[in-house]
Design an enzyme around this catalytic site. Structure first.
Site, PDB file in Angstrom:
ATOM      1  N   HIS C 113      80.505  25.465  31.371  1.00 25.31           N
ATOM      2  CA  HIS C 113      79.157  25.286  30.838  1.00 25.31           C
ATOM      3  C   HIS C 113      78.169  25.707  31.930  1.00 25.31           C
ATOM      4  O   HIS C 113      78.458  25.572  33.116  1.00 25.31           O
ATOM      5  CB  HIS C 113      79.002  23.799  30.510  1.00 25.31           C
ATOM      6  CG  HIS C 113      77.742  23.416  29.793  1.00 25.31           C
ATOM      7  ND1 HIS C 113      76.541  23.254  30.427  1.00 25.31           N
ATOM      8  CD2 HIS C 113      77.511  23.141  28.481  1.00 25.31           C
ATOM      9  CE1 HIS C 113      75.624  22.888  29.543  1.00 25.31           C
ATOM     10  NE2 HIS C 113      76.187  22.812  28.349  1.00 25.31           N
ATOM     11  N   GLN C 194      82.296  16.559  28.487  1.00 27.05           N
ATOM     12  CA  GLN C 194      82.990  16.464  27.200  1.00 27.05           C
ATOM     13  C   GLN C 194      84.106  15.429  27.227  1.00 27.05           C
ATOM     14  O   GLN C 194      84.246  14.626  26.315  1.00 27.05           O
ATOM     15  CB  GLN C 194      83.565  17.838  26.803  1.00 27.05           C
ATOM     16  CG  GLN C 194      82.523  18.867  26.415  1.00 27.05           C
ATOM     17  CD  GLN C 194      81.702  18.460  25.190  1.00 27.05           C
ATOM     18  OE1 GLN C 194      82.182  17.754  24.307  1.00 27.05           O
ATOM     19  NE2 GLN C 194      80.458  18.878  25.153  1.00 27.05           N
ATOM     20  N   LYS C 217      76.576  11.623  25.270  1.00 28.15           N
ATOM     21  CA  LYS C 217      77.690  12.192  24.496  1.00 28.15           C
ATOM     22  C   LYS C 217      78.723  11.141  24.133  1.00 28.15           C
ATOM     23  O   LYS C 217      79.675  11.440  23.418  1.00 28.15           O
ATOM     24  CB  LYS C 217      78.364  13.318  25.287  1.00 28.15           C
ATOM     25  CG  LYS C 217      77.428  14.501  25.534  1.00 28.15           C
ATOM     26  CD  LYS C 217      78.204  15.747  25.883  1.00 28.15           C
ATOM     27  CE  LYS C 217      77.355  16.717  26.657  1.00 28.15           C
ATOM     28  NZ  LYS C 217      76.864  17.839  25.841  1.00 28.15           N
TER      29      LYS C 217
HETATM   30  C1  LIG Z   1      81.277  21.007  29.377  1.00 27.47           C
HETATM   31  C2  LIG Z   1      79.868  20.547  29.559  1.00 27.47           C
HETATM   32  N1  LIG Z   1      79.358  20.433  30.797  1.00 27.47           N
HETATM   33  C3  LIG Z   1      78.106  20.002  31.024  1.00 27.47           C
HETATM   34  C4  LIG Z   1      77.268  19.682  29.987  1.00 27.47           C
HETATM   35  C5  LIG Z   1      75.886  19.248  30.317  1.00 27.47           C
HETATM   36  O1  LIG Z   1      75.608  17.959  29.856  1.00 27.47           O
HETATM   37  P1  LIG Z   1      74.112  17.416  29.944  1.00 27.47           P
HETATM   38  O2  LIG Z   1      73.262  18.382  29.207  1.00 27.47           O
HETATM   39  O3  LIG Z   1      74.190  16.096  29.279  1.00 27.47           O
HETATM   40  O4  LIG Z   1      73.773  17.342  31.392  1.00 27.47           O
HETATM   41  C6  LIG Z   1      77.751  19.783  28.663  1.00 27.47           C
HETATM   42  C7  LIG Z   1      76.932  19.402  27.506  1.00 27.47           C
HETATM   43  O5  LIG Z   1      76.182  20.112  26.940  1.00 27.47           O
HETATM   44  C8  LIG Z   1      79.067  20.237  28.448  1.00 27.47           C
HETATM   45  O6  LIG Z   1      79.555  20.366  27.219  1.00 27.47           O
END
Ligand SMILES: Cc1ncc(COP(=O)(O)O)c(C=O)c1O
Ligand SMILES: Cc1ncc(COP(=O)(O)O)c(C=O)c1O
Lengths: 397, 147, 397, 147
Positions: C113, C194, C217
């Site tokens: 991500h 996740q 989440k």
């Molecule tokens: C694999 C992964 N890493 C990081 C994130 C980032 O999460 P957040 O936006 O809650 O910081 C997400 C969620 O969108 C994710 O799916």
């Protein structure tokens, strides 16, 4: 009394005399209802989904940005949501601050909260810049001549000053400082953590380049605050944290970034908190910030007169530039012991250094007790404190 | 008047205003202690006289509860063995956390009423945790005591 | 069905088929009640007041830290609360990362991500370090040999990898990677954004040095997440943001800092959010994470079989290492158009690059539609999606 | 079937699959447009022929709505003056935001049903906002068109 009814904690805990609003405020029921309603009916992640729920959540979040910005007389594009005022100040230190050069100076004052001091020490350390500081006078007002002198010397790039002291209650002349700072080629960051909840503000005319605030001190939820920048200024700044939402295009080894304010909001933001914060500022707007300030001024006089009558030395100025914060000591007993004595009577005041150790050292105090007011504070609160202090005087004599 | 106000009136304020064993102690090691959340500072002077009976003194800047606790501690432990001191320290700490109140603690037993003011428990604890870390085998290097 | 009843949004919006839980989850009523109750009865700032309300708030906040840490098999002292997983990862980049040297390597994977990629690009840029990356195979599993090879080459200081892909649903073999990383002298950061909501986790045995997660989440509120570090590791790290709460002693020109975790929590934290997050994890504990994962596995098979039967190509592996995330496309139509078609039937899926542009490029897709599951997802949701997709196939044919 | 599905069936899918004026346009300037939130990309080719009638073409990668909108736009505006094109663009944008639907927009009038799917409005807008910035006096420097 009428306003107190809007805050559930006062019916849940009858007898509570809450005089620690400078640390954090209690929440009106409309804010709690806004939180609950948002989660029950409109919650989804924002800026991401093209389904209806996400569209509603995005509209609520971006609508909240516009409402909160408008409350301060600013535009939505110039407001970045942060966790609190502290993060907002750090954000400036780690983005705009990256442009500093060795030898540049950051001007702070001796009355700053640690949150408007440590980020500049860290920045100075990273960049080889230095901290210069302005003193206060015996009334607890800023030494304006000192500020002018430091600015004239020419090395100052940023003035970082609180609009309202969380220890002295002093309201600083921000417009005057802005003018001096700009004339000297420096930017002005205003720590609005205290003032945001108390003073009628119009950032369009205040002259601040940056304004930092916390939601939890103005009836909003914890976990949200903001940085407001002079229009155009965010455009010039590099990103802060990296991640989702703040990007445009991403490759494994490089990326391009979104426009402000998204550029500075990495990852899933405090969505429900933004929505609830917007409800808090519309609530304050309904009460009327100018009227609240007038009422606070009166109540402050009642409090300060009462402390005077008890012979308890109290720091900070008297006059129109004095907010509802009173730091004092009962001679011969430590502030913690005094606070416990009050606590046993249901009176919540703070005792300690108030995250302002340099100021405490300047005042020659290891600690003080502090009573502070917000919209719901009333004469009964002040009188309860004063009569308990009279008792304490006798008890600890 | 609550039990806690009694504690203040009968014990704490007396020791706060007239602390016993206050000031540097010649020949003793010096152990600083700090309560970062409220800013209380304390310096414990400890002389173990080899393995003989302990000598204690302290200097402190802080609230009445922490100073009275330090004064009473120095009173109680002066002349005891290190092992006995550690035992009493553990007993006192347990008392503050709701344990039973052994008679041997003397006036310190009254501190159990701090359960009413849990935020102040760290104040009462500071001298004792400083002592325990001074007595522990892997204790931090002590500053040499000022003469 | 039974679990759905715990989530008010499903009675407030009858007919909603919510399949975007990988972006954010809906909230159970116990979490909303915990939020509300905390604000009504126990709210004050933490670590500051010595009065009863503040003591209650502090106990609730620190108690929440202990509960959330325990949920992941960690100790309270090793959990730093952040806004979200993104901030947790950035925190590592800007503290531990400060110790990197020019030429050091950071190993990421092509399935990361943006939140587990941009912070490392920024760090590499600041430190003259470089990014090396591991590929995936045709099933969407990590190229483990590639990882081993990169580690053997010797320059890698940090491996940053997701435990569960938000696009492919792949569950990566973290323990194996931890062993390889540690043998090569590198630390391992696991992006648990996740996995935290789906896998039974015991960080004490997983082998990760850092673990980042988001509360929103896993049924918790927005505005809170965390970083969990291997015991002792936080001790060695310099502070992140500067301000109140994270200090020990402060002078105008210098300061000393508090012990972890406070050292990394500057300013007033997300207090109520922490309390509500603790309620979310105890709720999940009651349902039983292991049982939830078993149910998710079954539902995932139903979903993937259904997509197969419709002839819709779906990315990611089949097997025990596959979570309830399905990214797919209907040939001949863009994912956004498909998502809108589904939205008109009350079905919420995401469409786009899912904050994983390098992975999308690797898959040769401009965008995909993505359906994702959480505790409340059931066969009715999956079947509603599958029958709407059958309709869409006919419609867009 | 909803109005919106009608829009897709009767207009959008046809233009998506058989876009008019697709591909580079010789002698035209090249204006890239992008919708960062969803990743749609578009290149608008615009030849103003001095102050003469416009020639337009486009290339795009994105959803059916944005591509159909671009195709219909190129169809409608080819041969009009720059002023008239800007006027029609403003009329179309107003339509998407709930304004009245002028007949002169032809098939584009049907896009007003996007009010049901507000998240898709940026898709429909992309070609038009790209055009307006191409026509504006302080437009960004255009890339020279590939021959
Ligand atoms: C694999 C992964 N890493 C990081 C994130 C980032 O999460 P957040 O936006 O809650 O910081 C997400 C969620 O969108 C994710 O799916
Ligand atoms: C003057 C001042 N500045 C900054 C802060 C920091 O606010 P926060 O802890 O919400 O970031 C405070 C509040 O404690 C304050 O009073």
């Amino acid at each position: 009394m009428a306003i107190k009814r809007d805050f559930p904690v006062f019916s849940e805990r009858p007898g509570l005399v809450y005089l620690d609003s400078a640390a954090s405020s209690q929440k009106p029921s409309v804010v709690l209802e806004a939180l609950d309603d948002f989660y029950r009916r409109h919650y989804a992640n924002v800026h991401r989904g093209i389904y209806q729920l996400s569209e509603e959540a995005t509209r609520a979040y971006e609508g909240a940005r516009a409402q909160v910005a408008a409350f301060f007389g600013a535009g939505a594009a110039d407001l970045v949501f942060t966790r609190n005022a502290t993060e907002a100040i750090n954000l400036v230190g780690r983005t705009w601050g990256d442009l500093l050069e060795p030898g540049d100076q950051i001007l702070v004052t001796v009355m700053e909260h640690h949150s408007n001091l440590i980020p500049w020490q860290q920045l100075a350390g990273r960049k080889g810049a230095s901290i210069v500081w302005a003193d206060i006078d015996d009334q607890g007002r800023l030494d304006l001549e000192g500020i002018a002198r430091l600015l004239e010397a020419g090395g100052v790039r940023l003035v970082a000053v609180t609009q309202m002291s969380n220890v002295l209650g002093t309201v600083n002349p921000i417009s005057w400082i802005a003018e001096q700072a700009h004339r000297a080629g420096a930017l002005l960051l205003v720590d609005g953590a205290q003032s945001a909840a108390h003073l009628p503000l119009n950032l369009a005319s205040l002259g601040a380049d940056f304004f930092a605030f916390s939601g939890h001190k103005l009836g909003g939820p914890s976990g949200i605050g903001g940085l407001i920048a002079r229009p155009g200024l965010l455009e010039e700044m590099p990103p802060f944290l990296g991640g989702g939402e703040m990007i445009r295009e991403v490759w494994l080894d490089r990326a391009t970034f979104a426009d402000p304010p998204q550029r500075f909001e990495a990852g899933t933001p405090a969505i429900a908190e933004a929505v609830a914060l917007a409800r808090a500022v519309t609530y304050l707007d309904t009460l009327g910030i100018a009227e609240l300030w007038k009422a606070e001024r009166q109540l402050t006089e009642r409090l300060l007169d009462g402390l005077d009558a008890l012979g308890l030395p109290c720091f900070g100025p008297r006059g129109e530039d004095r907010a509802g914060v009173a730091s004092f000591n009962l001679p011969g007993i430590h502030a913690h012991d005094l606070a416990s004595f009050l606590d046993l009577r249901g009176i919540a005041v703070r005792a300690g250094h108030h995250c302002a150790q340099p100021l405490m050292r300047r005042l020659g105090q290891a600690a003080t007790a502090r009573a502070s007011l917000f919209a719901y504070s009333d004469a009964a609160d002040v009188d309860a404190l004063l009569s308990a202090l009279a008792e304490a005087k006798a008890f600890f004599a | 008047m609550s039990l806690l106000e009694n504690l203040y009136r009968e014990i704490v304020l007396d020791h706060y205003r007239h602390p016993r064993h206050y000031g540097p102690l010649e020949g003793a090691e010096r152990f600083p202690g700090q309560n970062p959340s409220c800013g209380d500072h304390l310096v414990l002077y400890l002389d173990r006289q080899g393995d003989g009976p302990l000598r204690l003194a302290f200097e402190a800047e802080g609230c009445a509860i922490s100073q009275a606790s330090a004064s009473l501690m120095a009173d109680l432990l002066t002349g005891t063995s290190a092992d006995r001191a550690a035992e009493l320290a553990r007993a006192f700490i347990a008392t503050l956390h709701g344990g039973s109140v052994p008679e041997e603690l003397g006036d310190l037993a009254a501190f159990s009423t701090l359960a009413q003011l849990p935020a102040r428990i760290p104040c009462a604890l500071l001298p004792w945790t400083t002592l325990l870390s001074a007595l522990s085998p892997d204790r931090p290097a002590a500053d040499p005591a000022a003469p």
